[in-house]
Write an enzyme that holds these catalytic residues in place. Structure first.
Site, PDB file in Angstrom:
ATOM      1  CD  GLN A  34      47.831  21.082  24.270  1.00  0.00           C
ATOM      2  OE1 GLN A  34      47.177  20.074  24.069  1.00  0.00           O
ATOM      3  NE2 GLN A  34      47.365  22.287  23.983  1.00  0.00           N
TER       4      GLN A  34
ATOM      5  NE  ARG B  89      41.200  13.056  24.583  1.00  0.00           N
ATOM      6  CZ  ARG B  89      41.369  13.957  23.619  1.00  0.00           C
ATOM      7  NH1 ARG B  89      40.663  15.069  23.587  1.00  0.00           N
ATOM      8  NH2 ARG B  89      42.237  13.738  22.656  1.00  0.00           N
TER       9      ARG B  89
ATOM     10  CG  HIS C 136      47.024  15.470  22.209  1.00  0.00           C
ATOM     11  ND1 HIS C 136      45.713  15.412  22.641  1.00  0.00           N
ATOM     12  CD2 HIS C 136      47.172  16.709  21.697  1.00  0.00           C
ATOM     13  CE1 HIS C 136      45.113  16.571  22.415  1.00  0.00           C
ATOM     14  NE2 HIS C 136      45.980  17.378  21.835  1.00  0.00           N
TER      15      HIS C 136
ATOM     16  CG  ASN D 163      43.899  15.018  19.801  1.00  0.00           C
ATOM     17  OD1 ASN D 163      42.718  14.946  20.095  1.00  0.00           O
ATOM     18  ND2 ASN D 163      44.493  16.179  19.511  1.00  0.00           N
ATOM     19  CD  GLU D 164      42.064  18.183  17.282  1.00  0.00           C
ATOM     20  OE1 GLU D 164      42.965  18.922  16.853  1.00  0.00           O
ATOM     21  OE2 GLU D 164      41.105  18.608  17.939  1.00  0.00           O
TER      22      GLU D 164
ATOM     23  CG  ASN E  35      38.725  16.551  19.771  1.00  0.00           C
ATOM     24  OD1 ASN E  35      38.119  15.797  20.539  1.00  0.00           O
ATOM     25  ND2 ASN E  35      40.034  16.526  19.631  1.00  0.00           N
TER      26      ASN E  35
ATOM     27  CE1 TYR F 234      38.451  23.646  21.520  1.00  0.00           C
ATOM     28  CE2 TYR F 234      38.765  21.819  20.003  1.00  0.00           C
ATOM     29  CZ  TYR F 234      38.978  22.410  21.237  1.00  0.00           C
ATOM     30  OH  TYR F 234      39.725  21.757  22.189  1.00  0.00           O
TER      31      TYR F 234
ATOM     32  CD  GLU G 105      40.695  18.337  22.243  1.00  0.00           C
ATOM     33  OE1 GLU G 105      40.767  19.453  21.685  1.00  0.00           O
ATOM     34  OE2 GLU G 105      41.578  17.475  22.158  1.00  0.00           O
TER      35      GLU G 105
ATOM     36  CD1 TRP H 240      41.457  23.024  25.072  1.00  0.00           C
ATOM     37  CD2 TRP H 240      41.934  20.831  25.217  1.00  0.00           C
ATOM     38  NE1 TRP H 240      42.815  22.891  25.078  1.00  0.00           N
ATOM     39  CE2 TRP H 240      43.137  21.566  25.172  1.00  0.00           C
ATOM     40  CE3 TRP H 240      41.987  19.428  25.314  1.00  0.00           C
ATOM     41  CZ2 TRP H 240      44.386  20.947  25.216  1.00  0.00           C
ATOM     42  CZ3 TRP H 240      43.222  18.830  25.349  1.00  0.00           C
ATOM     43  CH2 TRP H 240      44.408  19.583  25.304  1.00  0.00           C
TER      44      TRP H 240
ATOM     45  CD  GLU I 280      45.665  26.188  22.108  1.00  0.00           C
ATOM     46  OE1 GLU I 280      45.566  25.268  22.937  1.00  0.00           O
ATOM     47  OE2 GLU I 280      45.155  26.126  20.981  1.00  0.00           O
ATOM     48  CD1 TRP I 281      48.081  22.840  20.445  1.00  0.00           C
ATOM     49  CD2 TRP I 281      50.070  21.859  20.754  1.00  0.00           C
ATOM     50  NE1 TRP I 281      47.869  21.589  21.007  1.00  0.00           N
ATOM     51  CE2 TRP I 281      49.065  20.974  21.206  1.00  0.00           C
ATOM     52  CE3 TRP I 281      51.406  21.439  20.860  1.00  0.00           C
ATOM     53  CZ2 TRP I 281      49.338  19.712  21.743  1.00  0.00           C
ATOM     54  CZ3 TRP I 281      51.679  20.178  21.401  1.00  0.00           C
ATOM     55  CH2 TRP I 281      50.656  19.345  21.819  1.00  0.00           C
TER      56      TRP I 281
HETATM   57  C1  GBH Z   1      42.540  21.027  19.636  1.00  0.00           C
HETATM   58  O1  GBH Z   1      42.634  21.357  18.282  1.00  0.00           O
HETATM   59  C2  GBH Z   1      43.737  20.263  20.133  1.00  0.00           C
HETATM   60  O2  GBH Z   1      43.436  18.889  20.223  1.00  0.00           O
HETATM   61  C3  GBH Z   1      44.231  20.736  21.466  1.00  0.00           C
HETATM   62  O3  GBH Z   1      45.486  20.197  21.738  1.00  0.00           O
HETATM   63  C4  GBH Z   1      44.241  22.252  21.491  1.00  0.00           C
HETATM   64  O4  GBH Z   1      44.827  22.771  22.661  1.00  0.00           O
HETATM   65  C5  GBH Z   1      42.799  22.710  21.399  1.00  0.00           C
HETATM   66  O5  GBH Z   1      42.194  22.185  20.285  1.00  0.00           O
HETATM   67  C6  GBH Z   1      42.623  24.212  21.332  1.00  0.00           C
HETATM   68  O6  GBH Z   1      43.193  24.738  20.172  1.00  0.00           O
HETATM   69  O7  GBH Z   1      45.796  28.559  13.514  1.00  0.00           O
HETATM   70  O8  GBH Z   1      44.247  29.405  11.882  1.00  0.00           O
HETATM   71  O9  GBH Z   1      45.648  27.482  11.342  1.00  0.00           O
HETATM   72  C7  GBH Z   1      41.488  22.011  17.776  1.00  0.00           C
HETATM   73  C8  GBH Z   1      41.453  22.060  16.269  1.00  0.00           C
HETATM   74  C9  GBH Z   1      42.534  22.864  14.360  1.00  0.00           C
HETATM   75  C10 GBH Z   1      41.812  24.400  15.999  1.00  0.00           C
HETATM   76  C11 GBH Z   1      43.498  23.883  13.837  1.00  0.00           C
HETATM   77  C12 GBH Z   1      42.764  25.432  15.511  1.00  0.00           C
HETATM   78  C13 GBH Z   1      44.134  26.131  13.725  1.00  0.00           C
HETATM   79  C14 GBH Z   1      43.600  27.239  12.926  1.00  0.00           C
HETATM   80  N1  GBH Z   1      42.327  23.079  15.772  1.00  0.00           N
HETATM   81  N2  GBH Z   1      43.047  25.231  14.115  1.00  0.00           N
HETATM   82  S1  GBH Z   1      44.933  28.242  12.368  1.00  0.00           S
END
Ligand code: GBH
Length: 470
Positions: A16, A73, A118, A162-163, A305, A307, A373, A417, A424-425
């Protein structure tokens, strides 16, 4: 409110932020491959350059110092360190790079926490079967031992993976993360199994070969939403919530912290669906055999982690095909009163973190916890004076304090985070999670602190000072 030795950190991950996707002999990873395919990432963006931390590390270090962090981290790129995935060929330039990062941090009295994996598997290993193949666990263990051996004299906090939930589900069920596989109801369970085996092997290696001399701690980072029944008086909703928790946090936390195996509710729900749909292949949720490493007890602390939160009710088993959604038989909702921050999935629910921490204390035998996170994002028009994110983060940190003081949860650290805006993926650069803004339109990729970063710095300095006078 926080003890003086509380860890205040920010998190990032290699793909990232680093860029330098081919620099100095780095091999490609599955995210290089995936992001170079059309239609995978927002506006076909990729992490070829990202924040260019591979060349601009000293800028990152300045950000870390400006915030007053006690911890940072980061993750290592496996394909940068071992371009063919194995220890037969070590990329010495990348060892120098990570050595420099670690040494600079320590010189500034910042402790590194390093994630070994990750989401970015070396592409060569993907070509050999990747996380679906059981042999990946040994390859990961070799990589982990190489890292402990090379960096463990200075790195004392390690996260293997990670996750696993996010990686397995988005990579192999939904297909929206690398490697972009959509084999619903099958592969995610298989991949999750190998992630756990790989993690456990690496933990045992550390425990038997490095712990005595290096005296560090090893865990894996698990993400979980806080889940609660949509209708608290409905037994069906209560059961659906338990089932949903078993399929998310429980999938990985149960084997590591409670029984050494998957939650019984998860296994029976999957078997039930298999029968109902006339599935006759091998068991979809694998079993651990006596040749597998022991899974129970392979975490020296709980890395969480967090959110967001969801309300849950029964449902989802209407689907007539195999998939995780129908196995779970639980539907998730966002309460309309919860504010959404930047990206659609991120409903802000500070109290959910406190409840989750209490649940973890009760369920997982009162572990030491690091929140590895937690964060809030911006999307759309840029806002440097982002008062909303400031408020969300201070409210969330307050809930952490309550979990510690009123519920007695042993929280040892909080990592935001992310240090700076990054790749952001699947959302590319359109979603900004940074404490620092990064100007991706400028070749210098300059970093500027958001108000959110300033507020976080204030919280840290307040507690550092109050700690000193104690
Ligand atoms: C983390 O994932 C990651 O570890 C990190 O790399 C990333 O940048 C950060 O959070 C912020 O996203 O798109 O509707 O399918 C957090 C857990 C699980 C949150 C999957 C977003 C996708 C929902 N993530 N979820 S969807």
């Amino acid at each position: 409110m926080f003890p003086s030795d509380f860890a205040w950190g920010a998190s990032t991950s290699a793909y990232q932020i680093e860029g330098g996707w081919q620099a100095d002999g780095k091999g490609p990873s599955i995210w290089d491959t995936f992001s170079h395919e059309k239609g995978r990432v927002f506006e076909d963006q990729n992490g070829d350059v990202a924040c260019n931390s591979y060349e601009l590390w000293e800028k990152d270090l300045e950000c870390i110092q400006q915030l007053g962090l006690t911890h940072y981290r980061l993750s290592f790129s496996w394909a940068r360190l071992l371009p063919d995935g194995t220890t037969r060929n070590v990329n010495h330039k990348s060892v120098q790079y990570y050595n420099r990062v670690i040494d600079d941090l320590l010189a500034c009295h910042v402790s590194p926490m390093v994630t070994l994996y990750h989401f970015d598997l070396p592409q060569v290993l993907e070509d050999l079967g990747g996380w679906k193949s059981p042999g990946i666990a040994t390859l990961f263990d070799n990589y982990a031992k190489f890292c402990f051996q090379t960096f463990g004299d200075r790195v004392k906090l390690w996260l293997t993976i990670n996750e696993p939930l996010t990686f397995a589900k988005l990579g192999y069920e939904d297909g929206i993360h690398a490697p972009g596989v959509k084999e619903k109801g099958i592969s995610a369970y298989q991949v999750g199994h190998n992630l756990l085996r790989a993690h456990a092997m690496a933990w045992h290696s550390y425990d038997s070969e490095y712990r005595a001399t290096q005296r560090g701690a090893v865990s894996l980072a698990l993400n979980s939403d806080w889940l609660e029944p949509l209708n608290p008086d409905s037994n069906e909703d209560i059961t659906a919530t338990e089932r949903d928790l078993a399929f998310t946090l429980g999938w990985f936390a149960w084997p590591v912290f409670v029984t050494g195996d998957y939650p019984e509710i998860m296994r029976s729900a999957i078997e039930h669906r298999s029968k109902k749909l006339g599935y006759s292949g091998p068991p979809r949720l694998p079993s651990f055999s006596k040749d597998d490493p022991t899974i129970l007890g392979t975490a020296d602390f709980f890395a969480l982690n967090y959110y967001t939160s969801r309300k849950v009710k029964a449902g989802g088993d209407a689907e007539q095909t195999l998939c995780m959604k129908s196995d779970r038989d639980a539907l998730e909702f966002i309460d309309p009163s919860w504010p959404i921050c930047g990206v659609s999935w991120l409903a802000v629910v500070p109290y959910g973190l406190r409840k989750l921490l209490k649940y973890m204390k009760d369920t997982f035998n009162d572990p030491t916890v690091y929140i590895t996170e937690n964060g809030f994002s911006q999307m759309g028009p840029l806002q440097m004076e982002d008062v909303q994110r400031c408020e969300f983060s201070s409210n969330t940190i307050l809930e952490v304090a309550k979990a510690m003081q009123e519920d007695g949860v042993k929280v040892h650290g909080y990592f935001a985070w992310s240090l700076m805006d990054n790749f952001e993926w699947a959302d590319g650069f359109s979603v900004r999670f940074g404490l620092f803004h990064v100007d991706f339109s400028d070749a210098k990729l300059s970093r500027t602190m958001y108000l959110y970063g300033q507020e976080f710095a204030k919280i840290i300095s307040k507690h550092q000072k109050s700690g000193q006078t104690q």
